[in-house]
Design an enzyme around this catalytic site. Structure first.
Site, short mmCIF file in Angstrom:
data_model
loop_
_atom_site.label_atom_id
_atom_site.label_comp_id
_atom_site.label_asym_id
_atom_site.label_seq_id
_atom_site.Cartn_x
_atom_site.Cartn_y
_atom_site.Cartn_z
N GLY A 63 2.14 24.00 -4.08
CA GLY A 63 1.02 25.17 -3.87
C GLY A 63 0.88 26.07 -2.54
N ALA A 64 -0.10 25.79 -2.10
CA ALA A 64 0.02 27.00 -0.67
C ALA A 64 -1.55 26.41 -0.07
CB ALA A 64 -0.85 28.50 -1.68
N GLY A 87 15.68 43.02 -3.52
CA GLY A 87 15.06 43.06 -2.89
C GLY A 87 13.35 42.77 -2.46
N GLY A 122 6.11 25.95 -1.56
CA GLY A 122 7.13 25.88 -2.69
C GLY A 122 6.32 25.15 -3.84
N ASP A 156 7.52 36.41 -3.14
CA ASP A 156 7.77 38.02 -3.52
C ASP A 156 6.02 38.19 -4.58
OD1 ASP A 156 9.26 38.12 -1.99
OD2 ASP A 156 11.09 38.75 -3.02
N ASN A 169 10.35 35.16 5.28
CA ASN A 169 11.82 35.83 4.34
C ASN A 169 12.89 36.29 5.87
OD1 ASN A 169 11.43 35.93 1.54
ND2 ASN A 169 10.59 37.79 1.73
N ALA A 173 9.59 34.25 -6.12
CA ALA A 173 9.20 33.64 -6.54
C ALA A 173 8.27 33.72 -4.65
CB ALA A 173 8.95 32.36 -6.57
N ASN A 212 9.71 43.97 -4.63
CA ASN A 212 9.92 42.93 -5.72
C ASN A 212 8.08 42.76 -5.56
OD1 ASN A 212 12.33 42.24 -6.48
ND2 ASN A 212 12.24 40.20 -4.85
O1 KDG Z 1 13.09 37.05 -2.14
C1 KDG Z 1 14.27 37.07 -2.84
C2 KDG Z 1 14.69 38.44 -2.28
O2 KDG Z 1 15.77 37.01 -1.96
C3 KDG Z 1 15.55 39.05 -3.00
O3 KDG Z 1 15.06 40.03 -4.23
C4 KDG Z 1 17.00 38.91 -2.36
O4 KDG Z 1 15.84 40.81 -0.99
C5 KDG Z 1 16.78 40.10 -1.27
C6 KDG Z 1 16.88 39.73 0.22
O5 KDG Z 1 17.18 40.28 1.08
O6 KDG Z 1 17.36 38.62 0.39
#
Ligand code: KDG
Length: 305
Positions: A223-224, A28, A220, A250, A159, A248, A32
């Protein structure tokens, strides 16, 4: 006072370490982030809804053990805690979810922990927070508004999870939230899909133009890139022994926010966060391999960053 309050959906994780062998753990994205930040020295908390079930109890025990504040967690007797499964293949890891109708997806503007949000230094949330249901999308936006009115910094990681919502809808909601965020923490692949831009510098500029003060774009294995209105800086990677990259990004977010809130120095925070994230990929699961401040500082002091 909490440094970082994370709003979104925690999940119990099942990670395939071999044929039909599942390692149980936790994930989640925002949970994380909260755990990463806590292990690195920040005071962090989680705001969510969990089922009144065994998986929810396990998450409560996890946060208690980690020292993550769970005062803004509500238990729900009507809906379950969400789960996900991680598989590993030639193209890296992939997720399968069992989370439709979960307790967290019942988050709405009406049941937000407003006092907890007002009391934190920074509110962190993500595209996943807003992808899990329409009411959660609205809750995310309402939470950002509560934070802004109270002078709480807002941090946002897109995300992008296209299994949870279509790109068009994701783009609309994420851009609307990013417009109100102080700190943008996108990953390169997500940002390319969301902005339609390819070049990392152009993407950073896009988020600054939307109104973010600080952009830390993760690249990735490269780096950043950190951008503020003072300039743009590339942060080199630290090579890692890749086992499982779940979480990673997170870990980067939690480490970046911890150091940025402590020092105000975005570039130094990103250097630290790149090292932390590189350590987080060296074991299975989103949470188990998250490093401590000692682990990160050991690498930096050893000149191996
Ligand atoms: O960034 C990692 C998360 O994607 C993983 O822990 C699961 O929260 C999650 C998701 O919704 O994909």
């Amino acid at each position: 006072q909490l440094d970082i309050l994370c709003l979104g959906e925690p999940l119990v994780e099942f990670n395939e370490t071999g044929p039909r062998r599942w390692l149980e753990g936790f994930g989640g994205d925002v949970s994380n982030v909260a755990i990463a930040a806590r292990r690195l020295g920040a005071r962090s908390g989680i705001a969510t809804r969990l089922g009144a079930d065994g998986f929810g109890d396990q998450l409560m025990a996890l946060w208690a053990a980690e020292g993550v504040d769970a005062g803004a967690v509500t238990r729900d007797t009507e809906a379950p805690t969400g789960l996900y499964f991680v598989r590993h293949g030639e193209d890296g890891h992939s997720f399968e979810y069992r989370r439709a109708g979960s307790a967290a997806s019942l988050m709405s503007p009406g049941n937000l922990p407003r006092e907890a949000i007002r009391g934190a230094r920074c509110l962190h949330l993500s595209g996943i927070t807003q992808a899990i249901s329409d009411s959660a999308a609205e809750a995310g936006l309402a939470a950002i508004e509560v934070a802004r009115e109270a002078g709480v910094a807002v941090s946002y990681d897109p995300n992008l999870r296209l299994r949870l919502w279509p790109l068009e809808r994701a783009r609309e909601v994420i851009h609307a939230s990013m417009r109100l965020a102080d700190v943008a923490l996108p990953g390169l692949e997500d940002a390319r899909l969301l902005t339609g831009l390819q070049d990392p510098g152009d993407i950073a500029r896009f988020y600054l133009d939307l109104g973010c003060r600080v952009v830390a774009l993760t690249l990735g294995p490269d780096g950043a890139l950190v951008a503020t209105h003072d300039g743009v800086e590339q942060v080199p990677p630290r090579p890692a022994r890749l086992v499982d990259a779940t979480g990673a990004g997170d870990c980067f977010d939690g480490a970046f926010l911890t150091r940025w809130l402590a020092t105000g120095d975005a570039v130094a925070a990103a250097r630290y966060a790149v090292v932390a994230a590189s350590l987080s990929v060296e074991g299975y699961g989103a949470v188990a391999p998250l490093p401590t401040a000692e682990d990160v500082e050991g690498i930096i002091a050893g000149g191996r960053a």
